[in-house]
Design a protein around this motif. Structure first.
Motif: not given
Length: 316
Positions: A283-289, A293-299
């Motif tokens: 989820d690009p809105t979460l940032g690039k850390h 990125i991992a949290v966005g992909v998992a979600a």
């Protein structure tokens, strides 16, 4: 949900004597469902634990009881409101079993059925349940049947291949590995690329030419491509498009997406095929850390159930 034999074996190997606490039965509202389990073992400075049966006070009480348990099996019932002061209005039955190397060795088969109390003959209802499971090839749901606990052995059914052991790859493995249904294969160019400690259940595969491994991936695997090299990312994507897969996601930016779309087309892949590769992942809105990125992909993986969905594809 099922009996995680691998986790129990690892815990017994590390700690010797381990108590497994499983929710055997639920009536009304409860924090977790039947078959949810945790492992408890004594440590010099307190109690070691993995997994959770949820419920706060319930888990705290069950952990303390497991630490003190001496009997091989204990079946206990708990009214969450009156007994424990919890808001849930239901009741749960817990089965606590002590395992060591000897008792663990006798566990076998795809379904583990055993008496929850004393040693009694297997009831006819349990025999019929096991026979139906064998005949249909469908494991039974975890359940307490006439004083016997029946649980299928847990087999992770969702193959996930992570290509790259850099910062984002490590963050993804840390986030995804604890999830119960993930069978993670982690690929990079050398053993030194992986951390010294790898989560249980993750298979690391060092390979001088990782892209050649694509041919060995299951047809229903989900792929997350995030190596240190754009050239390697491209070759993995190229091989994936010539192979079957459930999902393929590529870390990147709008610029990388456009360049890969053009290069994959030049390699002979059509627009519809290229569109099956999602870029960027997360989820690009979460940032690039990396962890973001991992949290966005998992979600995304959890929301979609089986496939990661993202509206920014290589064909966009």
């Amino acid at each position: 949900m099922g009996f995680d034999l691998d986790a129990l074996r690892a815990a017994v190997a590390a700690h010797g004597r381990v108590t497994r606490v499983v929710i055997a039965e639920v009536r009304g509202s409860s924090p977790r469902e039947v078959g949810t389990a945790m492992l408890v073992w004594p440590e010099p400075d307190g109690v070691g634990q993995s997994g959770t049966i949820g419920g706060g006070t319930l888990e705290h009480a069950a952990t303390g009881a497991a630490r003190r348990q001496r009997a091989a099996r204990v079946l206990s019932r708990h009214a969450l409101g009156p007994d424990l002061g919890q808001c849930c209005g239901g009741a749960v039955t817990l089965l606590s079993e002590v395992f060591d190397a000897g008792t663990l060795a006798v566990l076998d088969g795809e379904v583990i059925a055993r008496p929850a109390g004393g040693d009694t003959a297997m009831p006819l209802a349990v025999r019929r349940l096991l026979a139906a499971a064998r005949a249909q090839g469908v494991p039974p749901e975890p359940q307490l049947v006439e004083g016997w606990m029946v649980e299928p052995v847990h087999r992770p059914a969702r193959p996930v291949w992570i290509w790259g052991a850099g910062h984002v790859g490590r963050a993804l493995v840390d986030v995804l590995a604890p999830l119960p249904d993930m069978a993670i294969t982690w690929v990079d160019t050398g053993a030194e690329r992986f951390p010294a400690a790898v989560p249980a259940g993750v298979t690391t595969v060092p390979a001088a030419d990782p892209a050649r491994l694509v041919a060995h991936a299951p047809a229903d695997a989900e792929h997350l491509v995030l190596t240190y090299s754009h050239a390697l990312d491209l070759e993995i994507c190229n091989r994936l498009l010539g192979h079957e897969f459930a999902f393929a996601g590529l870390i990147g930016s709008a610029t990388k997406r456009a360049r890969f779309r053009s290069r994959l087309a030049a390699l002979g892949h059509g627009p519809e095929r290229i569109a099956r590769i999602t870029c960027p992942i997360g989820d690009p809105t979460l940032g690039k850390h990396p962890q973001m990125i991992a949290v966005g992909v998992a979600a995304q993986m959890l929301r979609s159930g089986r496939h990661i969905s993202n509206d920014k594809e290589l064909s966009a």
